[in-house]
Design a protein around this motif. Sequence first.
Motif, mmCIF file in Angstrom:
data_model
loop_
_atom_site.group_PDB
_atom_site.id
_atom_site.type_symbol
_atom_site.label_atom_id
_atom_site.label_comp_id
_atom_site.label_asym_id
_atom_site.label_seq_id
_atom_site.Cartn_x
_atom_site.Cartn_y
_atom_site.Cartn_z
ATOM 1 N N ALA A 212 -43.570 -1.486 -5.443
ATOM 2 C CA ALA A 212 -44.530 -2.204 -4.557
ATOM 3 C C ALA A 212 -45.877 -1.621 -4.793
ATOM 4 C CB ALA A 212 -44.370 -1.604 -3.042
ATOM 5 N N THR A 213 -45.948 -0.558 -5.552
ATOM 6 C CA THR A 213 -47.552 -0.253 -5.813
ATOM 7 C C THR A 213 -48.013 -0.982 -7.087
ATOM 8 O OG1 THR A 213 -46.847 1.924 -7.070
ATOM 9 C CG2 THR A 213 -47.299 1.905 -4.564
ATOM 10 N N GLY A 214 -47.050 -1.581 -7.765
ATOM 11 C CA GLY A 214 -47.325 -2.260 -9.070
ATOM 12 C C GLY A 214 -48.180 -3.581 -8.722
ATOM 13 N N LYS A 215 -48.909 -4.237 -9.719
ATOM 14 C CA LYS A 215 -49.802 -5.235 -9.483
ATOM 15 C C LYS A 215 -49.175 -6.345 -8.811
ATOM 16 C CE LYS A 215 -53.057 -4.387 -13.263
ATOM 17 N NZ LYS A 215 -53.649 -4.635 -14.602
ATOM 18 N N THR A 216 -47.819 -6.770 -9.274
ATOM 19 C CA THR A 216 -47.168 -7.710 -8.660
ATOM 20 C C THR A 216 -46.715 -7.542 -7.412
ATOM 21 O OG1 THR A 216 -46.794 -8.902 -10.869
ATOM 22 C CG2 THR A 216 -45.365 -9.617 -9.027
ATOM 23 N N GLY A 217 -45.874 -6.444 -7.527
ATOM 24 C CA GLY A 217 -45.130 -5.903 -6.057
ATOM 25 C C GLY A 217 -45.859 -5.690 -5.120
ATOM 26 N N ALA B 174 -42.061 -1.175 1.768
ATOM 27 C CA ALA B 174 -42.818 -0.920 0.508
ATOM 28 C C ALA B 174 -41.792 0.245 -0.129
ATOM 29 C CB ALA B 174 -44.229 -0.643 0.381
ATOM 30 N N GLY B 175 -41.291 -0.059 -1.257
ATOM 31 C CA GLY B 175 -40.506 0.892 -1.825
ATOM 32 C C GLY B 175 -41.260 1.707 -3.005
ATOM 33 N N VAL B 176 -41.730 2.896 -2.761
ATOM 34 C CA VAL B 176 -42.705 3.622 -3.578
ATOM 35 C C VAL B 176 -42.178 5.012 -3.848
ATOM 36 C CG1 VAL B 176 -44.543 2.217 -2.681
ATOM 37 C CG2 VAL B 176 -43.916 4.475 -1.689
ATOM 38 N N ARG B 177 -42.687 5.494 -5.190
ATOM 39 C CA ARG B 177 -42.525 7.071 -5.336
ATOM 40 C C ARG B 177 -43.451 7.673 -4.575
ATOM 41 N NH1 ARG B 177 -42.018 7.322 -11.635
ATOM 42 N NH2 ARG B 177 -44.082 5.721 -11.446
ATOM 43 N N SER B 178 -44.774 7.144 -4.282
ATOM 44 C CA SER B 178 -45.890 7.780 -3.590
ATOM 45 C C SER B 178 -46.498 7.099 -2.631
ATOM 46 C CB SER B 178 -46.923 7.979 -4.758
ATOM 47 O OG SER B 178 -48.237 8.327 -4.442
ATOM 48 N N LEU C 134 -51.568 -1.041 1.533
ATOM 49 C CA LEU C 134 -50.287 -1.785 1.924
ATOM 50 C C LEU C 134 -49.997 -1.158 3.248
ATOM 51 C CD1 LEU C 134 -47.976 -1.308 -1.356
ATOM 52 C CD2 LEU C 134 -49.437 -3.290 -0.459
ATOM 53 N N GLU C 135 -51.028 -1.261 4.201
ATOM 54 C CA GLU C 135 -50.750 -0.793 5.588
ATOM 55 C C GLU C 135 -49.906 -1.786 6.189
ATOM 56 O OE1 GLU C 135 -53.468 -0.544 4.123
ATOM 57 O OE2 GLU C 135 -54.479 1.352 4.591
ATOM 58 N N CYS C 136 -50.016 -2.978 5.770
ATOM 59 C CA CYS C 136 -49.151 -4.087 6.527
ATOM 60 C C CYS C 136 -47.622 -3.676 6.365
ATOM 61 C CB CYS C 136 -49.278 -5.589 5.731
ATOM 62 S SG CYS C 136 -48.896 -5.710 4.282
ATOM 63 N N ALA C 137 -47.242 -3.099 5.278
ATOM 64 C CA ALA C 137 -45.571 -2.625 5.157
ATOM 65 C C ALA C 137 -45.488 -1.185 5.318
ATOM 66 C CB ALA C 137 -45.439 -3.002 3.550
ATOM 67 N N THR C 138 -44.176 -0.972 5.753
ATOM 68 C CA THR C 138 -43.850 0.665 5.775
ATOM 69 C C THR C 138 -43.398 0.954 4.594
ATOM 70 O OG1 THR C 138 -43.062 0.101 8.072
ATOM 71 C CG2 THR C 138 -42.270 1.988 7.080
ATOM 72 N N ALA C 139 -44.176 2.108 4.000
ATOM 73 C CA ALA C 139 -43.721 2.863 2.742
ATOM 74 C C ALA C 139 -42.529 3.710 3.056
ATOM 75 C CB ALA C 139 -44.948 3.499 2.540
ATOM 76 N N THR D 120 -32.673 -7.840 2.054
ATOM 77 C CA THR D 120 -33.041 -8.225 0.628
ATOM 78 C C THR D 120 -33.942 -7.221 0.061
ATOM 79 O OG1 THR D 120 -32.722 -10.579 1.642
ATOM 80 C CG2 THR D 120 -33.924 -10.097 -0.465
ATOM 81 N N VAL D 121 -33.597 -6.989 -1.150
ATOM 82 C CA VAL D 121 -34.470 -6.168 -2.272
ATOM 83 C C VAL D 121 -35.272 -7.213 -3.232
ATOM 84 C CG1 VAL D 121 -34.655 -4.594 -3.723
ATOM 85 C CG2 VAL D 121 -33.390 -4.232 -1.787
ATOM 86 N N VAL D 122 -36.431 -6.979 -3.252
ATOM 87 C CA VAL D 122 -37.224 -7.739 -4.228
ATOM 88 C C VAL D 122 -37.620 -6.638 -5.225
ATOM 89 C CG1 VAL D 122 -39.272 -8.974 -4.980
ATOM 90 C CG2 VAL D 122 -38.034 -9.627 -2.668
ATOM 91 N N CYS D 123 -37.229 -6.752 -6.399
ATOM 92 C CA CYS D 123 -37.207 -5.945 -7.450
ATOM 93 C C CYS D 123 -38.547 -6.139 -8.477
ATOM 94 C CB CYS D 123 -35.982 -5.596 -8.158
ATOM 95 S SG CYS D 123 -36.224 -4.502 -9.579
ATOM 96 N N ALA D 124 -39.696 -5.721 -8.287
ATOM 97 C CA ALA D 124 -40.619 -5.917 -9.071
ATOM 98 C C ALA D 124 -40.827 -4.876 -10.132
ATOM 99 C CB ALA D 124 -42.058 -6.056 -8.200
ATOM 100 N N LEU D 125 -39.881 -3.931 -10.493
ATOM 101 C CA LEU D 125 -39.937 -2.930 -11.304
ATOM 102 C C LEU D 125 -40.347 -3.338 -12.954
ATOM 103 C CD1 LEU D 125 -37.112 -0.719 -10.123
ATOM 104 C CD2 LEU D 125 -39.341 -0.436 -9.748
ATOM 105 N N GLY D 126 -40.941 -2.698 -13.746
ATOM 106 C CA GLY D 126 -41.124 -2.989 -15.097
ATOM 107 C C GLY D 126 -41.973 -1.718 -15.681
ATOM 108 N N PHE D 127 -41.429 -1.176 -16.937
ATOM 109 C CA PHE D 127 -41.999 -0.076 -17.457
ATOM 110 C C PHE D 127 -43.600 -0.344 -17.816
ATOM 111 C CE2 PHE D 127 -41.801 -1.794 -21.721
ATOM 112 C CZ PHE D 127 -42.503 -0.870 -22.524
#
Length: 303
Positions: A84-89, A106-110, A119-124, A145-152
């Motif tokens: 969720a912290t990526g540009k597209t996520g 918002a699925g995040v590591r930080s 991203l205050e509109c979403a719950t981290a 539902t999970v939306v996967c916007a991961l990418g190295f």
Amino acid sequence: LEFAMRTAILLLASLASASGFSGARPSATVIKRFSARSNRIGASLPLGRREFATTGLAAGILPSVLASNEVWAAGEQTVLVAGATGKTGRLVCRELCALGGTKVLAGVRSEKKAKEIGLECATAVHLDVSETADKMAASLQGVDTVVCALGFVPGNPLKMNQAAHAVDNEGTCRLVDACGVAGVKKFVLITSILTDGRAWGQEKSPGFQITNAFGGVLDEKLFAEKYLRASKLEYTIVRPAGLRDEIDGELAFSGENTLNSGEVSRLNVARVCAAAALTPASANKVVEIVESSTGTPKDKWFA
């Protein structure tokens, strides 16, 4: 450097599409999209649900898409965006928040970074795909539902293969497993055009070769696609063309293994993913998207 790299990729891919290609069909392959410019949209000021309710995001393309397809009632759905912290996520989160009734995680590591980018509109919630599936499943309880916007993110050239494998392959597959453990119903995966390029003779095309040179990322993403399709989860795979920040053209949908060049804005990718997350018509489909002079009617996005 990034601008030059993207320009070269798009130029070569355009030349490739004008000539035609052939080649043997191999096994698993995968891809990663790289953007040249900084994401001015993604770095905008923090917006909450109230602000989004009055913007074009809330009143524009997305609600009309959902209105033209059978859609679950807002409020019944909990959607988690991985990466969720990526540009597209981050844009996917904001598009989902714009609906005003869907619970967005918002699925995040930080969590600190999630707040910094607005991203205050979403719950981290904590989500790290390097962890075990069972551990990730704890963060996925109650998610529909999970939306996967991961990418190295390319970094050390000597470790790109390792990084692409860890995120775009193993990390994504572990997330699929975690969804199965947690009882998640649907998985929306963002990959790229040419992810399965070998299957239709594109492995010698400049677009495929240049992109896959970054850690074999096309091969890694294809493995994750196949893993998802073999799972028991309902899925939608979204394969965007080259990513850019500004919208430049109409959003056009194409069938699986049909696009080998072009560009699309991150915002339109986010809109498609938000619609896919909430639209039953998107179930078990692969769509490829690009911006062109002629777009696809909203009611035909997942037809």
